[in-house]
Design an enzyme around this catalytic site. Structure first.
Site, mmCIF file in Angstrom:
data_model
loop_
_atom_site.group_PDB
_atom_site.id
_atom_site.type_symbol
_atom_site.label_atom_id
_atom_site.label_comp_id
_atom_site.label_asym_id
_atom_site.label_seq_id
_atom_site.Cartn_x
_atom_site.Cartn_y
_atom_site.Cartn_z
ATOM 1 C CE1 TYR A 30 -0.752 4.287 7.321
ATOM 2 C CE2 TYR A 30 0.982 2.622 7.363
ATOM 3 C CZ TYR A 30 0.203 3.559 8.014
ATOM 4 O OH TYR A 30 0.378 3.767 9.355
ATOM 5 C CB THR A 54 5.256 1.748 6.019
ATOM 6 O OG1 THR A 54 4.065 0.953 5.970
ATOM 7 C CG2 THR A 54 5.282 2.545 7.305
ATOM 8 C CE LYS A 55 1.030 -1.445 2.680
ATOM 9 N NZ LYS A 55 0.905 -1.134 4.105
ATOM 10 C CG ASN A 56 7.076 -1.844 -1.837
ATOM 11 O OD1 ASN A 56 7.346 -1.900 -0.644
ATOM 12 N ND2 ASN A 56 7.015 -2.930 -2.596
#
Length: 375
Positions: free
Chosen positions: A177, A179-181
């Site tokens: 998604y 905002t993920k790493n």
């Protein structure tokens, strides 16, 4: 000074993979998806990976592969995004919540066995904020009771604890998604050491058909069959092209996030009224930087930071108090007090690899001021 809650780092990854994908034949699942799956496995030390459209799809599909559905129960945590329990609901099973550790917010493994019934089929731990749950204890419980382990690893694919990595004791479901790493805007994957699960997922993500478009149209045309009723949940080569440069830099990106976390740790040590969740020995995936403040002041602190143009979030309000779960299962405040304390106290601060030390200083100074203003 304005500090966004999150900024992706795609501008640093280069555009070669994406340009090559756009110039090629396959925009849908094709050779870049396969290459990304292979490189993700290499980084994580797992045997197989299958790219999907979301972590939510991944969780549901793994449950369905194991025949988990109507009348079954899955033990999980209320301290997560609603997608965790929603995936259990979509599979037709019932999520059974277990309270969390007061120090980390992760599911309290010592409480799991008390929640197991003859209907329990799986344990679904969530590695909150990037820190691995006590997978050694969870694995032992699963083996004793013959349960499947399905890891919600939306917050980390890098973490290790007690010598155990993500996906080592069961299928791990990842999120890409926004905002993920590592990110492709939307996306997910299942990573595992189970070839039977992986082979089934390859079909299940594309309606249950026996050959995807790449295998049908490469070389002489090959007919396909539909082996079972599947889903439309496949990763595309466009997503894979965005993810490939990031997975190749995964350790570098983790190092950067760890540096930013270190800046926060050092500065927050001098701010009264703030607690940082415990960081245990091992490798922390450093997905979010969340602090805990007095629940009576939490919302005022959020607003005080926003007034100073600082992006904030709450990770998370506990799921059992969401309207759907309250009304369906009759949950009430007080059912899971540690999760509720976490949910009432959390303030998630801006956190990403490109965050500067100057902006961390501003965020911490603003947090201190907002706490004072909130009384």
């Amino acid at each position: 000074m304005k500090v966004e809650f999150y900024r992706h780092n795609l501008q640093e990854t280069g555009s070669e993979e994406l340009e090559e994908a756009l110039a090629g034949v396959f925009l849908t699942t094709g050779p870049r998806t396969a290459l990304f799956e292979s490189e993700l496995c290499g980084f994580m030390g797992r045997e197989r990976a299958v790219g999907l459209m979301s972590c939510t799809h991944a969780l549901e599909l793994v449950l369905r592969y194991h025949g988990i559905g109507e009348g079954d129960e899955v033990v999980t945590t209320p301290m997560s995004f609603v997608a965790t329990a929603n995936a259990v609901e979509h599979a037709g099973a019932r999520p059974v919540f277990v309270d969390v550790e007061p120090g980390t917010g992760n599911i309290d493994a010592s409480r799991i066995e008390a929640a197991i019934t003859p209907r329990t089929k799986a344990i679904m731990p969530v590695h909150l904020y990037g820190q691995l749950c006590d997978m050694r204890a969870i694995g032992d419980i699963a083996r004793r009771h013959g349960l499947v382990v399905v890891e919600d690893a939306a917050h980390t694919f890098e973490a290790r604890r007690d010598g155990i990595g993500v996906g080592e004791l069961g299928a791990a479901c990842l999120s890409f998604y926004a905002t993920k790493n590592i990110t492709s805007g939307e996306g997910g994957a299942v990573v595992c050491d189970d070839p039977g699960l992986a082979d089934w997922l390859v079909k299940a993500r594309l309606h249950g058909v026996s050959r995807d478009a790449s295998s049908r149209y490469t070389g002489l045309y090959k007919h396909y069959d539909m082996d079972f009723l599947g889903y439309k949940s496949n990763m595309t080569d466009i997503q894979a092209a965005l993810l490939l440069p990031q997975v190749r830099r995964a350790q570098e990106l983790l190092n950067r996030r760890s540096q930013v976390a270190g800046w926060y740790d050092a500065r927050l040590a001098h701010v009264s009224g703030v607690r940082v969740p415990d960081v245990l020995d091992g490798v922390h995936g450093r997905h979010l930087y969340t602090v805990l403040v007095d629940p009576a002041r939490r919302d005022a602190v959020l607003h005080g930071l926003q007034d100073r143009e600082i992006g904030v979030a709450v990770n998370y309000r506990p799921m059992h108090l969401m309207r759907y779960y309250r009304e369906k299962y009759g949950f009430r405040p007080g059912d899971f007090p540690e999760a509720e304390r976490f949910g009432d106290s959390t303030v998630t601060l801006p956190f990403y690899p490109g965050l500067s030390e100057e902006k961390v200083d501003y965020v911490v100074e603003s947090l201190s001021a907002a706490l004072e203003e909130a009384g």
